[in-house]
Design a protein around this motif. Structure first.
Motif, PDB file in Angstrom:
ATOM      1  N   GLU A  58      -5.306  16.193  -1.551  1.00 18.63           N
ATOM      2  CA  GLU A  58      -5.102  14.840  -1.043  1.00 18.63           C
ATOM      3  C   GLU A  58      -4.146  14.098  -1.972  1.00 18.63           C
ATOM      4  O   GLU A  58      -4.344  14.076  -3.187  1.00 18.63           O
ATOM      5  N   TYR A  59      -3.100  13.510  -1.381  1.00 20.16           N
ATOM      6  CA  TYR A  59      -2.175  12.662  -2.128  1.00 20.16           C
ATOM      7  C   TYR A  59      -2.370  11.227  -1.664  1.00 20.16           C
ATOM      8  O   TYR A  59      -2.456  10.963  -0.472  1.00 20.16           O
ATOM      9  N   ARG A  60      -2.418  10.300  -2.627  1.00 16.39           N
ATOM     10  CA  ARG A  60      -2.655   8.895  -2.300  1.00 16.39           C
ATOM     11  C   ARG A  60      -1.813   8.014  -3.219  1.00 16.39           C
ATOM     12  O   ARG A  60      -1.631   8.320  -4.396  1.00 16.39           O
ATOM     13  N   LEU A  61      -1.321   6.900  -2.675  1.00 22.30           N
ATOM     14  CA  LEU A  61      -0.648   5.899  -3.477  1.00 22.30           C
ATOM     15  C   LEU A  61      -1.704   4.953  -4.035  1.00 22.30           C
ATOM     16  O   LEU A  61      -2.585   4.492  -3.304  1.00 22.30           O
ATOM     17  N   ILE A  62      -1.637   4.687  -5.345  1.00 20.56           N
ATOM     18  CA  ILE A  62      -2.521   3.726  -5.987  1.00 20.56           C
ATOM     19  C   ILE A  62      -1.659   2.632  -6.618  1.00 20.56           C
ATOM     20  O   ILE A  62      -0.471   2.841  -6.863  1.00 20.56           O
ATOM     21  N   TYR A  63      -2.246   1.459  -6.867  1.00 22.00           N
ATOM     22  CA  TYR A  63      -1.461   0.347  -7.399  1.00 22.00           C
ATOM     23  C   TYR A  63      -2.328  -0.600  -8.209  1.00 22.00           C
ATOM     24  O   TYR A  63      -3.546  -0.597  -8.099  1.00 22.00           O
ATOM     25  N   LYS A  64      -1.672  -1.410  -9.044  1.00 21.52           N
ATOM     26  CA  LYS A  64      -2.376  -2.398  -9.861  1.00 21.52           C
ATOM     27  C   LYS A  64      -1.431  -3.554 -10.173  1.00 21.52           C
ATOM     28  O   LYS A  64      -0.209  -3.424 -10.084  1.00 21.52           O
ATOM     29  N   GLY A  65      -2.020  -4.694 -10.558  1.00 19.68           N
ATOM     30  CA  GLY A  65      -1.232  -5.848 -10.960  1.00 19.68           C
ATOM     31  C   GLY A  65      -0.850  -5.748 -12.421  1.00 19.68           C
ATOM     32  O   GLY A  65      -1.564  -5.165 -13.227  1.00 19.68           O
ATOM     33  N   GLU A  66       0.294  -6.324 -12.747  1.00 22.91           N
ATOM     34  CA  GLU A  66       0.736  -6.411 -14.136  1.00 22.91           C
ATOM     35  C   GLU A  66       0.401  -7.794 -14.683  1.00 22.91           C
ATOM     36  O   GLU A  66      -0.059  -8.675 -13.946  1.00 22.91           O
ATOM     37  N   VAL A  67       0.655  -8.018 -15.954  1.00 21.85           N
ATOM     38  CA  VAL A  67       0.351  -9.298 -16.604  1.00 21.85           C
ATOM     39  C   VAL A  67       0.974 -10.433 -15.792  1.00 21.85           C
ATOM     40  O   VAL A  67       2.142 -10.383 -15.419  1.00 21.85           O
ATOM     41  N   GLY A  68       0.183 -11.431 -15.496  1.00 21.48           N
ATOM     42  CA  GLY A  68       0.675 -12.588 -14.764  1.00 21.48           C
ATOM     43  C   GLY A  68       0.488 -12.501 -13.266  1.00 21.48           C
ATOM     44  O   GLY A  68       0.638 -13.501 -12.572  1.00 21.48           O
ATOM     45  N   SER A  69       0.163 -11.321 -12.740  1.00 21.50           N
ATOM     46  CA  SER A  69      -0.029 -11.198 -11.289  1.00 21.50           C
ATOM     47  C   SER A  69      -1.381 -11.762 -10.894  1.00 21.50           C
ATOM     48  O   SER A  69      -2.393 -11.484 -11.528  1.00 21.50           O
ATOM     49  N   THR A  70      -1.394 -12.556  -9.831  1.00 20.75           N
ATOM     50  CA  THR A  70      -2.652 -13.070  -9.318  1.00 20.75           C
ATOM     51  C   THR A  70      -3.050 -12.369  -8.021  1.00 20.75           C
ATOM     52  O   THR A  70      -4.209 -12.392  -7.636  1.00 20.75           O
ATOM     53  N   TYR A  71      -2.083 -11.720  -7.363  1.00 18.37           N
ATOM     54  CA  TYR A  71      -2.357 -11.085  -6.074  1.00 18.37           C
ATOM     55  C   TYR A  71      -1.239 -10.084  -5.801  1.00 18.37           C
ATOM     56  O   TYR A  71      -0.073 -10.362  -6.064  1.00 18.37           O
ATOM     57  N   HIS A  72      -1.598  -8.904  -5.298  1.00 20.00           N
ATOM     58  CA  HIS A  72      -0.602  -7.902  -4.943  1.00 20.00           C
ATOM     59  C   HIS A  72      -1.116  -7.099  -3.754  1.00 20.00           C
ATOM     60  O   HIS A  72      -2.330  -6.922  -3.586  1.00 20.00           O
ATOM     61  N   ALA A  73      -0.195  -6.655  -2.916  1.00 20.21           N
ATOM     62  CA  ALA A  73      -0.592  -5.992  -1.671  1.00 20.21           C
ATOM     63  C   ALA A  73       0.392  -4.910  -1.277  1.00 20.21           C
ATOM     64  O   ALA A  73       1.582  -4.983  -1.579  1.00 20.21           O
ATOM     65  N   ILE A  74      -0.145  -3.894  -0.615  1.00 16.85           N
ATOM     66  CA  ILE A  74       0.649  -2.886   0.078  1.00 16.85           C
ATOM     67  C   ILE A  74       0.576  -3.293   1.540  1.00 16.85           C
ATOM     68  O   ILE A  74      -0.508  -3.457   2.083  1.00 16.85           O
ATOM     69  N   ARG A  75       1.727  -3.442   2.177  1.00 14.38           N
ATOM     70  CA  ARG A  75       1.729  -4.015   3.518  1.00 14.38           C
ATOM     71  C   ARG A  75       2.294  -3.068   4.564  1.00 14.38           C
ATOM     72  O   ARG A  75       2.196  -1.878   4.452  1.00 14.38           O
ATOM     73  N   TYR A  76       2.945  -3.643   5.558  1.00 14.07           N
ATOM     74  CA  TYR A  76       3.357  -2.972   6.788  1.00 14.07           C
ATOM     75  C   TYR A  76       4.312  -1.794   6.552  1.00 14.07           C
ATOM     76  O   TYR A  76       4.969  -1.704   5.535  1.00 14.07           O
ATOM     77  N   GLY A  77       4.409  -0.942   7.574  1.00 12.13           N
ATOM     78  CA  GLY A  77       5.371   0.155   7.546  1.00 12.13           C
ATOM     79  C   GLY A  77       5.076   1.195   6.500  1.00 12.13           C
ATOM     80  O   GLY A  77       5.987   1.761   5.897  1.00 12.13           O
ATOM     81  N   GLN A  78       3.814   1.494   6.276  1.00 11.73           N
ATOM     82  CA  GLN A  78       3.424   2.470   5.266  1.00 11.73           C
ATOM     83  C   GLN A  78       3.524   3.880   5.833  1.00 11.73           C
ATOM     84  O   GLN A  78       3.076   4.138   6.942  1.00 11.73           O
ATOM     85  N   ASP A  79       4.088   4.811   5.050  1.00 12.43           N
ATOM     86  CA  ASP A  79       4.307   6.162   5.544  1.00 12.43           C
ATOM     87  C   ASP A  79       4.238   7.142   4.384  1.00 12.43           C
ATOM     88  O   ASP A  79       4.777   6.868   3.308  1.00 12.43           O
ATOM     89  N   ILE A  80       3.569   8.281   4.603  1.00  8.24           N
ATOM     90  CA  ILE A  80       3.552   9.354   3.610  1.00  8.24           C
ATOM     91  C   ILE A  80       3.838  10.671   4.322  1.00  8.24           C
ATOM     92  O   ILE A  80       3.259  10.954   5.387  1.00  8.24           O
ATOM     93  N   THR A  81       4.762  11.446   3.761  1.00  7.28           N
ATOM     94  CA  THR A  81       5.113  12.760   4.291  1.00  7.28           C
ATOM     95  C   THR A  81       4.935  13.774   3.175  1.00  7.28           C
ATOM     96  O   THR A  81       5.399  13.560   2.060  1.00  7.28           O
ATOM     97  N   LEU A  82       4.252  14.880   3.501  1.00  6.43           N
ATOM     98  CA  LEU A  82       4.049  15.970   2.542  1.00  6.43           C
ATOM     99  C   LEU A  82       4.719  17.226   3.102  1.00  6.43           C
ATOM    100  O   LEU A  82       4.489  17.593   4.249  1.00  6.43           O
ATOM    101  N   MET A  83       5.572  17.869   2.289  1.00  6.12           N
ATOM    102  CA  MET A  83       6.255  19.090   2.701  1.00  6.12           C
ATOM    103  C   MET A  83       5.911  20.216   1.747  1.00  6.12           C
ATOM    104  O   MET A  83       6.078  20.082   0.540  1.00  6.12           O
ATOM    105  N   GLU A  84       5.442  21.336   2.305  1.00  6.42           N
ATOM    106  CA  GLU A  84       5.226  22.529   1.487  1.00  6.42           C
ATOM    107  C   GLU A  84       6.533  23.304   1.421  1.00  6.42           C
ATOM    108  O   GLU A  84       7.105  23.678   2.447  1.00  6.42           O
ATOM    109  N   ILE A  85       7.021  23.536   0.190  1.00  2.75           N
ATOM    110  CA  ILE A  85       8.276  24.232  -0.026  1.00  2.75           C
ATOM    111  C   ILE A  85       7.976  25.589  -0.666  1.00  2.75           C
ATOM    112  O   ILE A  85       7.378  25.661  -1.730  1.00  2.75           O
ATOM    113  N   GLY A  86       8.416  26.661   0.001  1.00  2.00           N
ATOM    114  CA  GLY A  86       8.258  28.010  -0.568  1.00  2.00           C
ATOM    115  C   GLY A  86       9.268  28.238  -1.673  1.00  2.00           C
ATOM    116  O   GLY A  86      10.420  27.829  -1.561  1.00  2.00           O
ATOM    117  N   VAL A  87       8.837  28.859  -2.772  1.00  2.00           N
ATOM    118  CA  VAL A  87       9.748  29.120  -3.904  1.00  2.00           C
ATOM    119  C   VAL A  87       9.816  30.592  -4.215  1.00  2.00           C
ATOM    120  O   VAL A  87       8.988  31.360  -3.781  1.00  2.00           O
TER     121      VAL A  87
END
Length: 188
Positions: free
Chosen positions: A159-188
């Motif tokens: 499972e791959y997931r995006l995680i996030y956090k606020g930096e110094v001074g941030s009071t609010y942060h959000a991940i919003r619209y148009g979210q997309d994740i693509t996973l490709m298996e590449i043979g080597v």
């Protein structure tokens, strides 16, 4: 001439041994390729190398956002699993999303990172800052992306997931619209 040649098996190839005498290359299996084994050695049929091929692609998109005021990493809704077919495969992770942060002080921001199962991937970390020349309560939004080539060395589901956090001074942060994740298996 063809009339003087000995009978053979369909698919056999003629080559020469180290004495210069004719010999045959045994037939291979379907999908195998003829591979040289160097001078003085009869070539053989072997499995074709899998390198550089896209073996599978999975994708997930959502418009369900997430928000936080935490200065520690929290999970976003951008998550997808893939089960590699080979332990030697690499996984190319591509993530895009829109982001929003507001600050209670100058130079606030948000940091993002990818996580594989329960393991955070520090090499994927990116920080987006707000700098508003001394004004507090500033806001920033935009499109962001992450790409990462992972070497998980497993054929178990990942499972791959995006995680996030606020930096110094941030009071609010959000991940919003148009979210997309693509996973490709590449043979080597």
């Amino acid at each position: 001439t063809l009339a003087k040649m000995a009978a053979g098996t369909d698919g056999e190839l003629i080559t020469y041994d180290t004495s210069g005498d004719p010999t045959t290359v045994p037939t291979g299996s379907s999908g195998e390729v003829l591979t040289s084994n160097g001078a003085g050695t009869t070539p053989t049929f072997q499995a074709a190398a899998a390198g550089g091929k896209v073996l599978q692609v999975v994708n997930f998109g959502t418009t369900t956002g997430s928000s936080s005021s935490s200065s520690s990493y929290v999970n976003s809704n951008i998550v997808k699993s893939i089960t590699p077919s080979l332990t030697s495969s690499k996984i190319l992770v591509l993530v895009s999303f829109s982001t929003f942060a507001s600050g209670g002080a100058v130079d606030s921001g948000m940091t993002i990172r990818l996580k594989r199962n329960s393991t955070e991937l520090p090499a994927t970390e990116q920080t987006m800052y707000i700098s508003n020349s001394g004004a507090s309560g500033s806001e920033i939004g935009g499109i962001a992306s992450v790409s990462y080539l992972d070497s998980p060395a497993t054929t178990s589901s990942i499972e791959y997931r995006l995680i996030y956090k606020g930096e110094v001074g941030s009071t609010y942060h959000a991940i919003r619209y148009g979210q997309d994740i693509t996973l490709m298996e590449i043979g080597v």
